[in-house]
Scaffold this motif. Structure first.
Motif, short mmCIF file in Angstrom:
data_model
loop_
_atom_site.label_atom_id
_atom_site.label_comp_id
_atom_site.label_asym_id
_atom_site.label_seq_id
_atom_site.Cartn_x
_atom_site.Cartn_y
_atom_site.Cartn_z
N ALA A 9 56.90 51.61 52.04
CA ALA A 9 57.00 52.05 50.65
C ALA A 9 56.22 51.14 49.71
N LEU A 10 55.89 49.92 50.16
CA LEU A 10 55.20 48.95 49.30
C LEU A 10 53.68 49.02 49.46
N CYS A 11 53.22 48.92 50.73
CA CYS A 11 51.76 48.85 50.92
C CYS A 11 51.17 50.13 51.48
N GLY A 12 52.02 51.08 51.93
CA GLY A 12 51.53 52.35 52.43
C GLY A 12 51.07 52.33 53.88
N THR A 326 56.18 44.11 45.58
CA THR A 326 55.95 45.33 44.80
C THR A 326 54.94 46.22 45.51
N SER A 327 54.89 47.48 45.09
CA SER A 327 53.83 48.36 45.58
C SER A 327 52.49 47.88 45.03
N SER A 328 51.40 48.42 45.56
CA SER A 328 50.09 47.78 45.42
C SER A 328 49.49 47.81 44.02
N ASP A 377 53.15 58.81 41.88
CA ASP A 377 53.78 57.94 42.88
C ASP A 377 54.74 56.97 42.19
N VAL A 380 57.40 50.71 43.20
CA VAL A 380 58.47 50.22 44.08
C VAL A 380 58.59 48.71 43.95
N THR A 419 65.82 47.78 47.58
CA THR A 419 64.55 48.46 47.31
C THR A 419 64.77 49.47 46.19
N GLN A 421 63.01 52.19 43.21
CA GLN A 421 61.86 53.00 42.80
C GLN A 421 61.95 53.32 41.32
#
Length: 682
Positions: A9-12, A326-328, A377, A380, A419, A421
């Motif tokens: 969910a963070l980096c895909g 965190t996500s990218s 998107d 996260v 986690t 969102q």
């Protein structure tokens, strides 16, 4: 989840399932991360941390009491430590140490308390104590089990007496009548105690908590602090007193905190004094070893016994590691709170010791100028918190009955993962509408504290004023896209955005707060340091009360009239209510107006709604607020009225004068207008 793998969910990244994962997938209960955003895991205790399930790790507490003090100070400390003994769980180990020109170690495991004294050399250049504390008294004689020795500890406390001027004079080689109250070898005592405890770290205990009670500045042995800097005439030298009194004098206590962490020692400092003690230097020993700093300006109405009881009644974690991912599209920026960055890994923080009240804050930066690449998107955030706790284990011998159990403890290591969102905002208006003003104030206070420590209080005040002016300018520029809003109008009240409407009052209150008052206004530098330490550990709603108190009105002790008023005399008059409850976090004030019906009971009865609310507020607080009852028709209302800040000036800045909040609003309007006009002319 995919058929043959899963995407992070963070980096895909797509990760394939191995055979073990495929087997686990047949049993959903084996995948806790798929059923909840909260995941709690028990993890093996590393052998280097000093304990496992079969190794003892008992809670250890040590009280270090200043005897270069007054009788009133000692009576308060005795009362506080008796309360502390009631809060400690059976099986804990407790040690009593005193310090002045000598260190006193108490052995309370025999029929009568025995004290061994080690004299502190007055010359700080001498190499340590003449006798090591371990040689004076073995550590396991000093640390007494609380369940069998509580009465003897209380008896030892009863024997404590302030050191006399004759004793201090003899130790320092001076005539008794020339010795002032002093001889406080705090630095040497804390250094020796840390070394003393370190021998059992990882064997008897995993964390030792030290409660240091101070009645003044250390002025003897190592770590002496020069209190004369408080009386310096900074104005005549052209220096900023607020900036001069905020840094530490010497690095001794910061260095000692690092040694304490390595020895498994956490220090809480309780300063009970109205004299300059230089908490700017001493604070590092507490906050950098995982402890807290407390300040009480007198012994008469001190809440110290209640505070230490609460502190010891709460469960705590130690040896904590906090990681934020965190996500990218974005990443953690600044972090705020009493934690320390890992020297090797990014966005990893170490927390020495904390409880459930401890609060930490982050702000974020975009990873690239475009911001979020796709607003569809979710953004996260994942928080991983690894920590240790000591838990009691009931152990029963085969030869003993079930009721005869011994208190044993084991060290547990746990990992909690959360986690979350979030939906990215599509435009600035969505951001304005989603603001939490208390959290915004929380981040702002952290920033102000840091800039005050670096560049002085005046610079901190300017930062707050400029920040609000710029925010209002940007808000009004966003409004200009609405043709219904006239361009000449500058809205400083955020009329189109309810979430922001409290901000001008919160900022005004922050400028009025002692945290940002100037030296010439009479703010005590130790009180400012105490507020910096307290405010940087509070969660947002508590901090908001400390900055802008909540004022509630009651038509009678059993009936609330209105849940919140502005902090002004006009609000009191317009409400026509006879009773007010003011919650300023550290103070709770019940105020009866002079026009209150004489038949209303004063103080309010213990079984009424108002008292129930007061008790609830006190219970949900990390420190004990002082409760005061004031009848405006019979007593001086000054304590209550000082919180009615909206008709007071913001002094010392030149930003406003004469009319309090009204004038402040106008100064902000002018500053925002200047920003808008300057930028529109470019």
């Amino acid at each position: 989840m995919e058929r043959w793998g899963w995407s992070c969910a963070l980096c895909g990244t797509l990760n394939g399932f191995d055979d073990d994962a495929l087997r686990r997938l047949q049993h959903p209960e084996g995948w806790p991360e798929l059923t909840s955003s909260f995941v709690d895991l028990e993890i093996p205790v590393d052998g280097s941390e000093g304990a496992g399930d079969g190794v003892q790790a008992r809670p250890v507490y040590v009280a270090a009491v200043d005897l270069a003090c007054s009788e009133e100070f000692l009576e308060l400390i005795k009362s506080a430590l008796l309360a502390a003994l009631e809060a400690l769980i059976p099986g804990s180990l407790f040690g009593l140490m005193t310090f002045s020109h000598k260190i006193g170690l108490y052995d309370v495991q025999g029929p009568i308390p025995v004290v061994k004294n080690v004299f502190i050399p007055p010359d700080t250049e001498e190499d340590g104590l003449p006798v090591a504390l371990e040689d004076a008294m073995p550590l396991l004689s000093f640390l007494a089990p609380i369940d069998t020795c509580k009465d003897r500890i209380a008896a030892a406390l009863d024997t404590l007496r302030p050191t006399s001027s004759w004793e201090r004079g003899a130790a320092s080689g001076q005539e008794p009548d020339t010795v002032l109250l002093g001889g406080r070898g705090f630095g040497t005592a804390m250094s020796a105690l840390t070394d003393y405890l370190s021998s059992e770290y990882g064997t008897t205990f995993a964390l030792a908590r030290v409660f240091a009670f101070l009645s003044g500045a250390p002025d003897y042995g190592d770590g002496q602090l020069d209190t004369r800097r408080y009386g310096e005439q900074y104005a005549s030298k052209g220096e900023d007193p607020d900036l001069a009194l905020l840094p530490e004098q010497i690095p001794f206590y910061k260095d000692l905190a690092a040694v304490a962490v390595q020895a498994g020692v956490c220090v809480d400092i309780f300063a009970i004094t109205d004299e300059y003690t230089d908490l700017a230097s001493l604070k590092f020993l507490s906050i950098e070893s995982g402890g807290s700093l407390f300040l009480y300006t007198n012994t008469d109405d001190s809440t110290l016994p209640q505070d230490i009881y609460r502190l010891l009644s709460r469960p705590y974690a130690f040896g904590c590691v906090l990681r934020l991912r965190t996500s990218s599209d974005f990443e953690p920026g600044n972090s705020y709170g009493h934690f320390f960055p890992d020297p090797q890994y990014e966005h990893v923080q170490h927390i020495i010791c904390c409880d459930s009240f401890a609060t930490y804050a982050y702000d974020f930066n975009f990873s690239h100028p475009e911001g979020f690449s796709r607003h569809t998107d979710p953004a996260v955030v994942q928080i991983a918190f690894q920590y240790s706790v000591i838990e009691p284990v009931k152990h029963t011998s085969e030869n003993e009955t079930q009721s005869s159990t011994s208190n044993m403890f084991c060290l547990k290591r746990r990992l909690r993962i959360r986690t979350l969102q979030y939906r990215p905002a599509k435009n600035i208006n969505e951001i304005y509408d989603s603001v939490d003003p208390e959290t915004l104030l929380h981040i702002l206070v952290h920033k102000v504290i840091l800039i005050s420590l670096d560049k002085g209080v005046k610079e901190g005040r300017s930062l707050v004023h400029d920040w609000l002016s710029l925010l209002i300018a940007r808000y009004n520029q966003a409004l200009r896209s609405d043709a219904r809003i006239p361009e000449s109008h500058v809205d400083v009240d955020f009329l189109q955005c309810p979430q922001l409407q409290m901000l001008p009052q919160l900022v005004f209150a922050l400028l009025r707060n002692p945290l940002l008052q100037l030296h010439e206004e009479g703010i005590h530098p130790d009180y400012r340091i105490y507020l910096q330490c307290l405010f940087s550990a509070l969660e947002p709603s508590s901090l908001a009360k400390a900055i802008y108190p909540v004022l509630v009105s009651y038509s009678s002790p059993d009936k609330q009239a209105f849940p919140r008023h502005t902090l002004s005399r006009a609000a009191l008059i317009m409400s026509e209510s006879p009773i007010f409850l003011l919650d300023a976090f550290t103070n709770l004030i019940v105020y009866y107006s002079p026009s209150a019906d004489p038949s209303l009971p004063f103080p309010p009865p213990h079984d009424c709604l108002l008292r129930t609310m007061i008790n609830e507020l006190k219970q949900g607080r990390c420190i004990t607020p002082k409760l005061t009852f004031i009848h405006g028709g019979r007593e001086d209302p000054a304590l209550f009225e000082r919180y009615l800040i909206e008709e007071q000036d913001v002094d010392g800045t030149g930003f406003t004068s004469g009319k309090g909040f009204v004038s402040f609003r106008e100064s902000i309007r002018h500053a925002a207008t200047d920003i808008i006009e300057t930028e529109s002319s470019i």
